[in-house]
Design a protein around this motif. Structure first.
Motif, PDB file in Angstrom:
ATOM      1  N   THR A  73      44.395  42.927  41.666  1.00 47.47           N
ATOM      2  CA  THR A  73      44.162  43.855  40.551  1.00 47.47           C
ATOM      3  C   THR A  73      44.885  43.337  39.311  1.00 47.47           C
ATOM      4  O   THR A  73      45.745  44.013  38.741  1.00 47.47           O
ATOM      5  CB  THR A  73      44.641  45.272  40.914  1.00 47.47           C
ATOM      6  N   ASN A  74      44.491  42.158  38.876  1.00 43.26           N
ATOM      7  CA  ASN A  74      45.161  41.488  37.765  1.00 43.26           C
ATOM      8  C   ASN A  74      44.133  40.605  37.075  1.00 43.26           C
ATOM      9  O   ASN A  74      43.563  39.690  37.700  1.00 43.26           O
ATOM     10  CB  ASN A  74      46.331  40.656  38.308  1.00 43.26           C
ATOM     11  N   LEU A  75      43.875  40.877  35.811  1.00 45.16           N
ATOM     12  CA  LEU A  75      42.903  40.074  35.064  1.00 45.16           C
ATOM     13  C   LEU A  75      43.499  38.778  34.539  1.00 45.16           C
ATOM     14  O   LEU A  75      42.775  37.809  34.295  1.00 45.16           O
ATOM     15  CB  LEU A  75      42.345  40.885  33.893  1.00 45.16           C
ATOM     16  N   LEU A  76      44.826  38.733  34.373  1.00 44.14           N
ATOM     17  CA  LEU A  76      45.460  37.609  33.691  1.00 44.14           C
ATOM     18  C   LEU A  76      45.184  36.250  34.338  1.00 44.14           C
ATOM     19  O   LEU A  76      44.938  35.275  33.610  1.00 44.14           O
ATOM     20  CB  LEU A  76      46.958  37.864  33.582  1.00 44.14           C
ATOM     21  N   PRO A  77      45.201  36.118  35.673  1.00 49.28           N
ATOM     22  CA  PRO A  77      44.940  34.792  36.255  1.00 49.28           C
ATOM     23  C   PRO A  77      43.546  34.248  35.947  1.00 49.28           C
ATOM     24  O   PRO A  77      43.307  33.047  36.125  1.00 49.28           O
ATOM     25  CB  PRO A  77      45.106  35.035  37.763  1.00 49.28           C
ATOM     26  N   TRP A  78      42.636  35.107  35.477  1.00 49.11           N
ATOM     27  CA  TRP A  78      41.281  34.659  35.166  1.00 49.11           C
ATOM     28  C   TRP A  78      41.161  34.101  33.748  1.00 49.11           C
ATOM     29  O   TRP A  78      40.096  33.592  33.378  1.00 49.11           O
ATOM     30  CB  TRP A  78      40.301  35.821  35.359  1.00 49.11           C
ATOM     31  N   ARG A  79      42.251  34.176  32.980  1.00 47.89           N
ATOM     32  CA  ARG A  79      42.165  33.687  31.607  1.00 47.89           C
ATOM     33  C   ARG A  79      41.873  32.195  31.565  1.00 47.89           C
ATOM     34  O   ARG A  79      41.108  31.723  30.709  1.00 47.89           O
ATOM     35  CB  ARG A  79      43.482  33.996  30.862  1.00 47.89           C
ATOM     36  N   ASP A  80      42.441  31.448  32.485  1.00 50.49           N
ATOM     37  CA  ASP A  80      42.227  30.000  32.540  1.00 50.49           C
ATOM     38  C   ASP A  80      42.058  29.608  34.005  1.00 50.49           C
ATOM     39  O   ASP A  80      43.008  29.650  34.776  1.00 50.49           O
ATOM     40  CB  ASP A  80      43.407  29.256  31.922  1.00 50.49           C
ATOM     41  N   VAL A  81      40.843  29.259  34.373  1.00 46.57           N
ATOM     42  CA  VAL A  81      40.569  28.877  35.768  1.00 46.57           C
ATOM     43  C   VAL A  81      40.285  27.380  35.884  1.00 46.57           C
ATOM     44  O   VAL A  81      39.704  26.932  36.870  1.00 46.57           O
ATOM     45  CB  VAL A  81      39.393  29.695  36.342  1.00 46.57           C
ATOM     46  N   SER A  82      40.727  26.619  34.876  1.00 41.14           N
ATOM     47  CA  SER A  82      40.456  25.181  34.899  1.00 41.14           C
ATOM     48  C   SER A  82      41.123  24.488  36.075  1.00 41.14           C
ATOM     49  O   SER A  82      40.636  23.454  36.556  1.00 41.14           O
ATOM     50  CB  SER A  82      40.905  24.537  33.580  1.00 41.14           C
ATOM     51  N   ASP A  83      42.229  25.052  36.564  1.00 41.94           N
ATOM     52  CA  ASP A  83      42.921  24.460  37.717  1.00 41.94           C
ATOM     53  C   ASP A  83      42.592  25.174  39.025  1.00 41.94           C
ATOM     54  O   ASP A  83      43.236  24.929  40.046  1.00 41.94           O
ATOM     55  CB  ASP A  83      44.442  24.491  37.499  1.00 41.94           C
ATOM     56  N   GLY A  84      41.615  26.072  38.988  1.00 44.95           N
ATOM     57  CA  GLY A  84      41.226  26.778  40.206  1.00 44.95           C
ATOM     58  C   GLY A  84      41.203  28.278  40.008  1.00 44.95           C
ATOM     59  O   GLY A  84      41.859  28.813  39.108  1.00 44.95           O
ATOM     60  N   PHE A  85      40.455  28.944  40.859  1.00 49.37           N
ATOM     61  CA  PHE A  85      40.330  30.399  40.792  1.00 49.37           C
ATOM     62  C   PHE A  85      41.502  31.052  41.517  1.00 49.37           C
ATOM     63  O   PHE A  85      42.104  30.451  42.406  1.00 49.37           O
ATOM     64  CB  PHE A  85      38.997  30.825  41.403  1.00 49.37           C
ATOM     65  N   PRO A  86      41.827  32.295  41.144  1.00 53.83           N
ATOM     66  CA  PRO A  86      42.960  32.969  41.792  1.00 53.83           C
ATOM     67  C   PRO A  86      42.777  33.121  43.296  1.00 53.83           C
ATOM     68  O   PRO A  86      43.755  33.169  44.041  1.00 53.83           O
ATOM     69  CB  PRO A  86      43.000  34.337  41.105  1.00 53.83           C
ATOM     70  N   TYR A  87      41.537  33.255  43.737  1.00 56.69           N
ATOM     71  CA  TYR A  87      41.212  33.369  45.162  1.00 56.69           C
ATOM     72  C   TYR A  87      39.781  32.877  45.333  1.00 56.69           C
ATOM     73  O   TYR A  87      39.069  32.652  44.349  1.00 56.69           O
ATOM     74  CB  TYR A  87      41.370  34.808  45.668  1.00 56.69           C
ATOM     75  N   THR A  88      39.346  32.679  46.557  1.00 52.61           N
ATOM     76  CA  THR A  88      38.004  32.156  46.808  1.00 52.61           C
ATOM     77  C   THR A  88      36.964  33.079  46.185  1.00 52.61           C
ATOM     78  O   THR A  88      36.899  34.274  46.513  1.00 52.61           O
ATOM     79  CB  THR A  88      37.742  32.025  48.312  1.00 52.61           C
ATOM     80  N   HIS A  89      36.170  32.512  45.299  1.00 55.92           N
ATOM     81  CA  HIS A  89      35.198  33.324  44.587  1.00 55.92           C
ATOM     82  C   HIS A  89      33.988  33.614  45.472  1.00 55.92           C
ATOM     83  O   HIS A  89      33.751  32.949  46.480  1.00 55.92           O
ATOM     84  CB  HIS A  89      34.756  32.648  43.292  1.00 55.92           C
ATOM     85  N   LEU A  90      33.209  34.630  45.058  1.00 56.79           N
ATOM     86  CA  LEU A  90      32.030  35.059  45.810  1.00 56.79           C
ATOM     87  C   LEU A  90      30.850  34.207  45.348  1.00 56.79           C
ATOM     88  O   LEU A  90      30.102  34.583  44.431  1.00 56.79           O
ATOM     89  CB  LEU A  90      31.767  36.550  45.580  1.00 56.79           C
ATOM     90  N   ASP A  91      30.698  33.059  45.980  1.00 60.93           N
ATOM     91  CA  ASP A  91      29.754  32.059  45.476  1.00 60.93           C
ATOM     92  C   ASP A  91      28.314  32.574  45.386  1.00 60.93           C
ATOM     93  O   ASP A  91      27.633  32.380  44.380  1.00 60.93           O
ATOM     94  CB  ASP A  91      29.820  30.782  46.321  1.00 60.93           C
ATOM     95  N   ALA A  92      27.839  33.250  46.433  1.00 57.00           N
ATOM     96  CA  ALA A  92      26.457  33.736  46.423  1.00 57.00           C
ATOM     97  C   ALA A  92      26.266  34.826  45.373  1.00 57.00           C
ATOM     98  O   ALA A  92      25.220  34.896  44.713  1.00 57.00           O
ATOM     99  CB  ALA A  92      26.076  34.249  47.805  1.00 57.00           C
ATOM    100  N   ASN A  93      27.258  35.692  45.180  1.00 56.52           N
ATOM    101  CA  ASN A  93      27.158  36.735  44.152  1.00 56.52           C
ATOM    102  C   ASN A  93      27.126  36.136  42.753  1.00 56.52           C
ATOM    103  O   ASN A  93      26.405  36.626  41.876  1.00 56.52           O
ATOM    104  CB  ASN A  93      28.338  37.702  44.266  1.00 56.52           C
ATOM    105  N   VAL A  94      27.912  35.075  42.544  1.00 55.73           N
ATOM    106  CA  VAL A  94      27.899  34.405  41.241  1.00 55.73           C
ATOM    107  C   VAL A  94      26.527  33.793  40.987  1.00 55.73           C
ATOM    108  O   VAL A  94      25.987  33.880  39.871  1.00 55.73           O
ATOM    109  CB  VAL A  94      29.015  33.345  41.163  1.00 55.73           C
ATOM    110  N   ALA A  95      25.930  33.195  42.001  1.00 57.00           N
ATOM    111  CA  ALA A  95      24.590  32.622  41.846  1.00 57.00           C
ATOM    112  C   ALA A  95      23.581  33.705  41.492  1.00 57.00           C
ATOM    113  O   ALA A  95      22.700  33.509  40.634  1.00 57.00           O
ATOM    114  CB  ALA A  95      24.180  31.905  43.127  1.00 57.00           C
ATOM    115  N   ALA A  96      23.694  34.856  42.144  1.00 56.86           N
ATOM    116  CA  ALA A  96      22.769  35.953  41.867  1.00 56.86           C
ATOM    117  C   ALA A  96      22.949  36.488  40.450  1.00 56.86           C
ATOM    118  O   ALA A  96      21.971  36.697  39.723  1.00 56.86           O
ATOM    119  CB  ALA A  96      22.980  37.073  42.889  1.00 56.86           C
ATOM    120  N   LEU A  97      24.198  36.708  40.035  1.00 56.34           N
ATOM    121  CA  LEU A  97      24.435  37.225  38.693  1.00 56.34           C
ATOM    122  C   LEU A  97      24.026  36.219  37.627  1.00 56.34           C
ATOM    123  O   LEU A  97      23.479  36.592  36.583  1.00 56.34           O
ATOM    124  CB  LEU A  97      25.908  37.609  38.528  1.00 56.34           C
TER     125      LEU A  97
END
Length: 354
Positions: A220-244
């Motif tokens: 429940t923290n938006l701040l780690p998403w400000r810069d994801v160039s070195d990786g996402f805060p946690y494993t992203h929802l790959d299929a949901n991202v493709a759908a969106l």
């Protein structure tokens, strides 16, 4: 036929995108490229120069994370409300040990502007100024579209950060995002993608406030998403991202002005058909959202909803809380903002009301 105001019906190409083999979001640069392009495309939907991020989690995550990211214990927050979701922001503030002041208006009225200014001025005079204010653009349970501009004027006057729930309006009607510090959306409403992703447009001053707040939560923290160039805060929802990504591309291919006109036409058809049946709009047509119509049918909404599902195979929604059996909602948003589909739904309502 799913015709609820979220989750909405999902177009075939969006379902197909979700079903394809996906890249590893932690390793494959192709996933990061897709994510970055999605964020850029969402800036066009938001019509903003603010950063846009897409955390993994249903839309309520965004509402809670905005509070967790901006509100430190003891911070004063003005929760502006005329509906269920506006009220709910105060619960989030209390859960994170902020000091909430709920400025409520009746659910069938607009925001209490005088009450808002009184609360902001009183807090400032007491030496405990409000740092954050929360409000809702479209109160989905009542189909109400709130006028944000007068409230944003007041928040500018008192230098208050704004958090806006635009979950049920974004992508269906214009949102004044560049005037908002954290503007929240979700995949399952006007985008017509499956539930599972939050979207957020974040201003520079909101990022700065988060840096100062230094929230300790991960999820429940938006701040780690400000810069994801070195990786996402946690494993992203790959299929949901493709759908969106596919769903947002559909909107941009159509053009946002055309999308808004399509929603307005669907809403107008729904309400015209309702008027012919003698159905009242809640709260009234002048303040109803182009994304959802709430028909006021006191004491009968749930029975009519069930009859329509049983006899016509169409799923509608009722309201929440005290209005659960008084309001029947037609969700003409996203893929379902279509006059012919609306007519099919209204034919079923016509056959089902007494």
């Amino acid at each position: 036929m799913l015709f609820t105001p979220g989750p909405t019906a999902v177009p075939p190409e969006v379902r197909e995108a979700m079903a394809r083999q996906q890249p590893n979001p932690n390793i494959d640069s192709g996933f990061r490229d897709r994510y970055n392009q999605l964020c850029e495309n969402l800036q066009q939907v938001y019509d903003t120069s603010h950063d846009v991020i897409v955390p993994g989690g249903e839309g309520i995550l965004g509402l809670e994370a905005a509070i967790a990211s901006l509100v430190a214990p003891g911070d004063h927050v003005c929760c502006i409300s005329n509906g269920v979701y506006g009220d709910g922001f105060a619960d989030f503030v209390d859960n994170y040990n902020g000091e909430s002041t709920l400025v409520s208006a009746p659910y069938d009225e607009g925001y209490d502007l005088a009450g808002i200014e009184t609360a902001l001025a009183a807090a400032e005079d007491a030496g405990e100024p409000v740092s954050v204010a929360t409000l809702v653009h479209c109160e989905t349970p009542t189909g109400t579209l709130n006028d944000l501009e007068p409230v944003l004027d007041l928040l500018d006057k008192y230098d208050v950060l704004s958090v806006v729930d635009a979950v049920s309006s974004l992508g269906g009607t214009p949102v004044p995002t560049d005037r908002i510090d954290v503007c929240l959306g979700a995949s399952q409403k006007c985008f017509s993608a499956p539930p599972g992703l939050t979207t957020a447009a974040v201003s520079d001053r909101a990022w700065d406030a988060m840096e100062e707040r230094a929230p300790t939560s991960l999820y429940t923290n938006l701040l780690p998403w400000r810069d994801v160039s070195d990786g996402f805060p946690y494993t992203h929802l790959d299929a949901n991202v493709a759908a969106l990504d596919t769903a947002v591309s559909r909107l941009l291919d159509e053009g946002m002005e055309s999308v808004y006109k399509r929603h307005e036409a669907a809403a107008e058809q729904c309400r015209q058909r309702g008027a012919e049946l003698g159905l009242d709009i809640y709260p009234d047509e002048s303040r109803s959202s182009p994304t959802v119509t709430a028909f006021h049918i006191p004491g009968e909404a749930q029975a009519i909803q069930q009859r329509i599902e049983d006899e016509h195979d169409i799923v509608l929604a009722t309201s929440l809380g005290d209005l659960a059996d008084d309001i029947l909602r037609v969700g003409h948003m996203g893929y379902n903002a279509d006059v012919e589909k609306v007519d099919r739904v209204m034919d079923a309502i016509e056959a089902s009301v007494d």
